[in-house]
Write a protein that holds these residues in place. Structure first.
Motif, mmCIF file in Angstrom:
data_model
loop_
_atom_site.group_PDB
_atom_site.id
_atom_site.type_symbol
_atom_site.label_atom_id
_atom_site.label_comp_id
_atom_site.label_asym_id
_atom_site.label_seq_id
_atom_site.Cartn_x
_atom_site.Cartn_y
_atom_site.Cartn_z
ATOM 1 N N VAL A 18 0.853 -1.194 0.000
ATOM 2 C CA VAL A 18 0.000 0.000 0.000
ATOM 3 C C VAL A 18 0.884 1.238 0.000
ATOM 4 O O VAL A 18 1.696 1.441 0.909
ATOM 5 N N PHE A 19 0.743 2.060 -1.034
ATOM 6 C CA PHE A 19 1.405 3.366 -1.094
ATOM 7 C C PHE A 19 0.374 4.424 -0.710
ATOM 8 O O PHE A 19 -0.583 4.647 -1.447
ATOM 9 N N GLN A 20 0.557 5.051 0.434
ATOM 10 C CA GLN A 20 -0.412 6.053 0.887
ATOM 11 C C GLN A 20 0.160 7.463 0.789
ATOM 12 O O GLN A 20 1.075 7.829 1.513
ATOM 13 N N TYR A 21 -0.382 8.237 -0.145
ATOM 14 C CA TYR A 21 -0.124 9.672 -0.179
ATOM 15 C C TYR A 21 -0.886 10.291 0.982
ATOM 16 O O TYR A 21 -2.114 10.368 0.942
ATOM 17 N N ASP A 22 -0.217 10.742 2.000
ATOM 18 C CA ASP A 22 -0.914 11.354 3.130
ATOM 19 C C ASP A 22 -1.389 12.751 2.718
ATOM 20 O O ASP A 22 -0.590 13.619 2.408
ATOM 21 N N GLY A 23 -2.703 12.942 2.723
ATOM 22 C CA GLY A 23 -3.249 14.247 2.340
ATOM 23 C C GLY A 23 -3.140 14.526 0.859
ATOM 24 O O GLY A 23 -2.959 15.681 0.462
ATOM 25 N N GLY A 24 -3.286 13.478 0.023
ATOM 26 C CA GLY A 24 -3.153 13.661 -1.418
ATOM 27 C C GLY A 24 -4.495 13.856 -2.092
ATOM 28 O O GLY A 24 -5.393 13.030 -1.964
ATOM 29 N N ARG A 25 -4.633 14.923 -2.835
ATOM 30 C CA ARG A 25 -5.871 15.231 -3.541
ATOM 31 C C ARG A 25 -5.935 14.483 -4.860
ATOM 32 O O ARG A 25 -4.952 14.412 -5.597
ATOM 33 N N ALA A 26 -7.105 13.947 -5.184
ATOM 34 C CA ALA A 26 -7.247 13.131 -6.380
ATOM 35 C C ALA A 26 -6.954 13.928 -7.646
ATOM 36 O O ALA A 26 -6.238 13.452 -8.534
ATOM 37 N N ASP A 27 -7.496 15.147 -7.766
ATOM 38 C CA ASP A 27 -7.327 15.890 -9.007
ATOM 39 C C ASP A 27 -5.876 16.271 -9.262
ATOM 40 O O ASP A 27 -5.438 16.355 -10.412
ATOM 41 N N ILE A 28 -5.113 16.475 -8.197
ATOM 42 C CA ILE A 28 -3.699 16.846 -8.364
ATOM 43 C C ILE A 28 -2.831 15.620 -8.615
ATOM 44 O O ILE A 28 -1.908 15.650 -9.432
ATOM 45 N N ILE A 29 -3.129 14.518 -7.951
ATOM 46 C CA ILE A 29 -2.330 13.297 -8.140
ATOM 47 C C ILE A 29 -2.593 12.678 -9.513
ATOM 48 O O ILE A 29 -1.673 12.244 -10.199
ATOM 49 N N TYR A 30 -3.856 12.654 -9.933
ATOM 50 C CA TYR A 30 -4.185 12.115 -11.246
ATOM 51 C C TYR A 30 -3.834 13.095 -12.374
ATOM 52 O O TYR A 30 -3.673 12.689 -13.519
ATOM 53 N N GLY A 31 -3.774 14.390 -12.039
ATOM 54 C CA GLY A 31 -3.741 15.423 -13.061
ATOM 55 C C GLY A 31 -2.442 15.518 -13.837
ATOM 56 O O GLY A 31 -1.426 14.896 -13.522
ATOM 57 N N LEU A 32 -2.509 16.348 -14.876
ATOM 58 C CA LEU A 32 -1.351 16.613 -15.728
ATOM 59 C C LEU A 32 -0.657 17.884 -15.263
ATOM 60 O O LEU A 32 -1.277 18.780 -14.695
ATOM 61 N N GLN A 33 0.637 17.962 -15.516
ATOM 62 C CA GLN A 33 1.399 19.157 -15.171
ATOM 63 C C GLN A 33 0.918 20.308 -16.059
ATOM 64 O O GLN A 33 0.971 20.223 -17.279
ATOM 65 N N ASN A 34 0.456 21.382 -15.428
ATOM 66 C CA ASN A 34 -0.100 22.498 -16.194
ATOM 67 C C ASN A 34 0.275 23.863 -15.646
ATOM 68 O O ASN A 34 -0.308 24.879 -16.030
ATOM 69 N N GLN A 35 1.241 23.893 -14.727
ATOM 70 C CA GLN A 35 1.670 25.159 -14.140
ATOM 71 C C GLN A 35 3.029 25.564 -14.706
ATOM 72 O O GLN A 35 3.836 24.716 -15.088
ATOM 73 N N SER A 36 3.283 26.857 -14.732
ATOM 74 C CA SER A 36 4.510 27.357 -15.353
ATOM 75 C C SER A 36 5.767 26.862 -14.658
ATOM 76 O O SER A 36 6.825 26.740 -15.278
ATOM 77 N N TYR A 37 5.673 26.561 -13.369
ATOM 78 C CA TYR A 37 6.847 26.117 -12.629
ATOM 79 C C TYR A 37 7.091 24.617 -12.768
ATOM 80 O O TYR A 37 8.078 24.098 -12.250
ATOM 81 N N GLU A 38 6.193 23.889 -13.419
ATOM 82 C CA GLU A 38 6.378 22.448 -13.620
ATOM 83 C C GLU A 38 7.173 22.212 -14.904
ATOM 84 O O GLU A 38 6.995 22.911 -15.914
ATOM 85 N N THR A 39 8.020 21.217 -14.875
ATOM 86 C CA THR A 39 9.028 21.047 -15.933
ATOM 87 C C THR A 39 8.516 20.323 -17.170
ATOM 88 O O THR A 39 9.078 20.484 -18.254
ATOM 89 N N GLU A 40 7.454 19.523 -17.047
ATOM 90 C CA GLU A 40 6.976 18.723 -18.180
ATOM 91 C C GLU A 40 5.494 19.007 -18.413
ATOM 92 O O GLU A 40 4.630 18.193 -18.086
ATOM 93 N N ILE A 41 5.198 20.161 -18.978
ATOM 94 C CA ILE A 41 3.809 20.570 -19.193
ATOM 95 C C ILE A 41 3.100 19.545 -20.078
ATOM 96 O O ILE A 41 3.601 19.136 -21.127
#
Length: 916
Positions: A18-41
């Motif tokens: 079991v890998f538990q992201y403590d306090g992990g939001r579904a939309d952010i964990i499933y989501g795609l990189q879409n912010q300017s500070y992220e390296t792989e848009i």
């Protein structure tokens, strides 16, 4: 209760990771990189999830979490399937030893837990303590305000796991974390890794440590999700290589709870309850293909953005996880489990699914039977079974198992089943679901067995107490001594003629018999006894109601109806903050109309009061403060500074006390240090800054004591001193427009005092309670509600923004945070109570103070009886807990008002308040 042994002869996996992201939001964990500070848009933020799903190996969806998490609900629900009682929120995280419940680790042959020390008690094996290895680190070491330091704890966890699978060594070139303890490679650990029925639980804490301080919408949280995802990917590869891809491992990636935009996670916001659930490995059914990825059947707007619409999304509830893991490993389902097995994620034949579901049903039937035994033992003669009793369910499940056994014999355990035999198995599964629904309904019936009778008894207690308060109000304020003595004399009745007293005694004896026979709790005697006492006292003193208002019956009924309506308006303020704003708008308009009707014109004082009511009504209509805003804070800081310096050194001039001058100057420090701490990383802040902030906090408390000792005769100056303290606290705790709120709130209090002095001229000849006094108390409670709900929805601690306490603590502590929050709320309450005392002593000094206090009790009872009948026993944790919290808050208003009256009375005892 005895655990139900597995019905399937074989397990479906040897181990579950079991890998538990403590306090992990579904939309952010499933989501795609879409912010300017992220390296792989455009690329996945957690690549391993998308890779396993697109490879056709994993099933995925939303795991609906249980909240709030002020107690152990989330992780406990994932390990035991047991939802904690709402009262457990009072015990907090520190009371693990007092909670007895069953969990997966009590049945595995071996287990490993990696994570913070705070959680390790949940993963201990009560039946075999040597079977589970706990490799944790001290939670006190985590700095929740330093994202760089917090992120290193996931690296520490990876090193601990890597060390286990590398037989005691780290990866080549890896520098050990300073918290990594000396490790001795134990033979027993390697034996555990090779055993069947093994669980490896890995808690990744960075996202939960970073989220409250930096918010999940910011880059620190996104970066922690990405970094942890890479560590999970490396860990999964290491485990697969260790077992040489033997096909006997199940991997589960999930979160215990999500994270709202403001960093909290204690309410029913979907951001908190929508968590990821990804599962792949042995006997797991991969996600099915969507027929039309452009218009997916199983995806909504929430999940369409993930780039996974080519596969079907499958959701589960958090309490379904223990039954799923138990079936995979071939172990008993925890006996406290409340969840139903999610068959749709299993890749096993129909007969095996039927056996698994029947095992789950027998486990839940055991709970149903145990609860009935407890209820029946207490109720004795008064007990009536639910229409489908536990024994009926047991017999039906036994028949279904026998049908499955016959099919197992002729189909080689379901492997060679014909189409007709498969249909028979489907019918067995369908019938099992029917029994599961019967169990659920039966348990609800038993848990609420005494609900109706308790509602009637307790409800009558509140109603009778409210009636008694009304009688007391008119007796002690509207009745002369002569008429009071006459009424008391008339109410004296001989015992044999006192039918009411005889009925009360007979019903009391029956209640004692019933409560003793049913072995009821001691508090139940109070539930039954108090209504009897209140109703009898009301019956004896009912004649004092005639001393009320000298109106016609129709007008009296209208006045009482308006009082009840006002109580309802106050009650709805607890549910919807907007109602506070609407109430203030109504008060503003009514004040203008009443002043015009009573005096023929509208004075400047009334105009100011009405305008401030309109302005402050804006705040509860706005959304609760969730994110810090430096611009709003700076504007409020400037407004407070200008205001206090102007009033202190121009309005009061020489009368100002030295202590208030010091507190005035402190506003510059309090606002400045708050802005400074928000613009720098906590790791760079010298510790003496926090020490200074604590010193200021204690000095503000001390200044209240000093005010009480100081013999100053100016009540306005004393109230202003309390307001300056409130301003300083607002600057220390503020994060956005809350600073603006408090300056408007202070102006509202001052204008309220002047407005009531003006209106009270109409009642100078009256020495008794009139309907307007109910309106006056309505405004007081409304102002108190505004101070509580004006900028936050504070029914749950989960709605509290933790950034407010970062001026005082580096590592967030539950008790310290709660204490600081309560302290911050105290001063607006105290200022409101002080304004109330000034009004009572100046405008309504001819009334007995107990009369006005009784009116506040009547309003509190109107609200409380509403909340009592609105307590929820069904729905989510947040729905039930929120309804209970409102009931408790309303019930505590009586004690809160009495306490604040006492303090305010002490503070203004030595002041001379000029009466009208």
């Amino acid at each position: 209760m005895a655990p139900i042994q597995p019905l399937n002869k074989n397990h479906f996996a040897k181990r579950v990771v079991v890998f538990q992201y403590d306090g992990g939001r579904a939309d952010i964990i499933y989501g795609l990189q879409n912010q300017s500070y992220e390296t792989e848009i455009g690329q996945p933020r957690v690549p391993i999830i998308h890779n396993r799903i697109k490879e056709g190996k994993a099933n995925f969806g939303i795991q609906h979490a249980i909240v709030p998490t002020e107690s152990r609900v989330c992780v406990q629900n994932m390990m035991g399937g047991y939802q904690e009682d709402m009262t457990a929120i009072l015990s907090g995280w520190a009371s693990h030893d007092t909670l007895k419940y069953d969990r997966l680790f009590n049945y595995v042959k071996a287990g490993f837990f990696f994570g913070p020390e705070l959680l390790h008690n949940i993963f201990e094996n009560q039946k075999c303590s040597s079977c589970v290895r706990l490799d944790d680190y001290p939670d006190s070491a985590v700095n929740y305000n330093d994202h760089k330091q917090a992120s290193t704890f996931d690296q520490l966890v990876y090193q601990k796991v890597s060390r286990l699978f590398n037989n005691g060594t780290l990866d080549q070139g890896e520098k050990p974390n300073q918290l990594l303890k000396q490790y001795v490679s134990l033979k027993e650990d390697q034996e555990k890794l090779q055993s069947e029925q093994l669980i490896i639980y890995i808690n990744w804490i960075a996202s939960d440590a970073i989220g409250p301080a930096f918010k999940p919408v910011n880059k620190e949280y996104h970066q922690s999700i990405y970094t942890t995802g890479k560590l999970i990917e490396k860990t999964e590869e290491k485990i697969r290589n260790y077992y040489k891809d033997d096909g006997e491992t199940v991997f589960i990636l999930l979160s215990d709870h999500g994270m709202a935009d403001n960093g909290a996670h204690g309410d029913g916001n979907p951001q908190n309850t929508y968590t990821p659930f990804v599962i792949w490995g042995s006997s797991i059914k991969p996600a099915e293909d969507e027929l039309d990825p452009q218009n997916p059947e199983t995806h909504d707007d929430f999940s369409k953005k993930w780039g996974l619409t080519m596969k079907k999304r499958v959701d589960i509830d958090q309490n379904q996880l223990p039954s799923l893991i138990s079936i995979l490993l071939g172990i008993p389902i925890p006996i406290n489990n409340e969840g139903v097995l999610p068959l749709h994620v299993l890749d096993i034949n129909l007969l095996q699914k039927a056996y698994a579901l029947i095992q789950n049903a027998f486990q839940l039937q055991t709970t149903y039977q145990k609860i009935q035994q407890l209820v029946e033992h207490k109720q004795k003669w008064f007990f009536t079974e639910y229409k489908i009793s536990p024994s009926n369910v047991f017999d039906n499940l036994t028949k279904l198992k026998q049908q499955a056994d016959k099919l197992a014999e002729i189909t080689d355990n379901g492997k060679n089943a014909s189409l007709q035999q498969k249909e028979e198995v489907k019918q067995i599964i369908s019938d099992t679901y029917v029994e599961l629904e019967n169990i659920k309904n039966g348990i609800v019936y038993l848990k609420l067995y005494q609900k109706q009778i308790l509602q009637i008894v307790v409800g009558s207690g509140y109603v009778s107490f409210m009636l008694l308060c009304l009688v007391a109000l008119f007796r002690y304020n509207n009745t002369s001594e002569e008429s009071e003595a006459e009424i008391i004399k008339q109410n004296k009745i001989p015992f044999y003629k006192n039918i009411c007293l005889i009925i009360v005694i007979l019903f009391g004896l029956f209640s004692l018999f019933y409560l003793n026979l049913t072995e009821s709790k001691p508090v139940y005697y109070a539930y039954f006894g108090l209504p009897l006492y209140f109703l009898y006292q009301f019956y004896r003193q009912r004649s004092f109601l005639n001393q009320g208002w000298d109106f016609s019956m129709l007008k009296n009924i209208g006045c009482y109806a308006l009082v009840a309506l006002a109580g309802q308006c106050l009650m709805y303020s607890f549910y919807e903050r907007q109602f506070i704003g609407y109430n203030f708008i109504a008060v503003s308009l009514f004040s203008l109309i009443y002043s015009k009707y009573s005096f023929g014109n509208i004075s400047k004082t009334t105009y100011i009061w009405s305008i401030l009511c309109l302005i402050i009504s804006i705040f509860p209509i706005l959304p609760p403060i969730s994110i810090a805003n430096d611009v709003f804070y700076a504007v409020g800081f400037a407004a407070i500074s200008i205001t206090v310096f102007y009033i202190s050194f121009y309005h009061f001039k020489q009368e100002l006390q030295t202590s208030v001058k010091v507190m005035t100057v402190l506003t510059l420090y309090c606002g400045g240090i708050s802005l400074y701490l928000r613009t720098v990383e906590s790791s760079t802040v010298p510790y003496f800054v926090y020490g200074i902030n604590w010193a200021i906090l204690f000095s503000l408390v001390g200044s209240v004591i000093f005010l009480n000792l100081h013999k100053n005769s100016d009540s306005d100056l004393r109230l202003y001193s309390l307001i300056v303290i409130m301003f300083n606290l607002a600057l220390l705790f503020g994060i956005s427009y809350d600073t603006l709120f408090y300056i408007i709130f202070a102006g509202l209090l001052k204008s309220w005092i002047e407005h009531e002095k003006e209106i009270s001229i109409l009642f100078t000849k009256e020495q008794k309670i009139v309907p307007y006094h109910f309106y006056f108390i309505f405004k007081f409670i409304l102002i108190m509600n505004m101070s509580f709900f004006g900028i936050q929805d504070l029914v749950s601690l989960g709605s509290f923004n933790y950034e407010s306490v970062t001026r005082f603590v580096v590592n967030l502590n539950e008790i310290v945070t709660l204490a600081l929050m309560v302290f911050n709320l105290t001063f607006p309450f105290l200022c409101g109570s002080s304004a109330f005392i000034i009004i009572c002593k100046s405008a309504y000094q001819k009334l007995k103070s107990v009369g006005l206090f009784i009116i506040s009790l009547i309003y509190a009872e109107i609200m409380t009886i509403n909340f009592f009948f609105m307590v929820k026993t069904e729905g989510s944790w947040q729905t039930k807990g929120g309804s209970v919290a409102r009931f408790v808050l309303s019930s505590m208003l009586v004690f809160l008002y009495a306490f604040l009256f006492l303090i305010a009375h002490k503070l203004f005892k030595s002041t001379k308040i000029q009466s009208i």
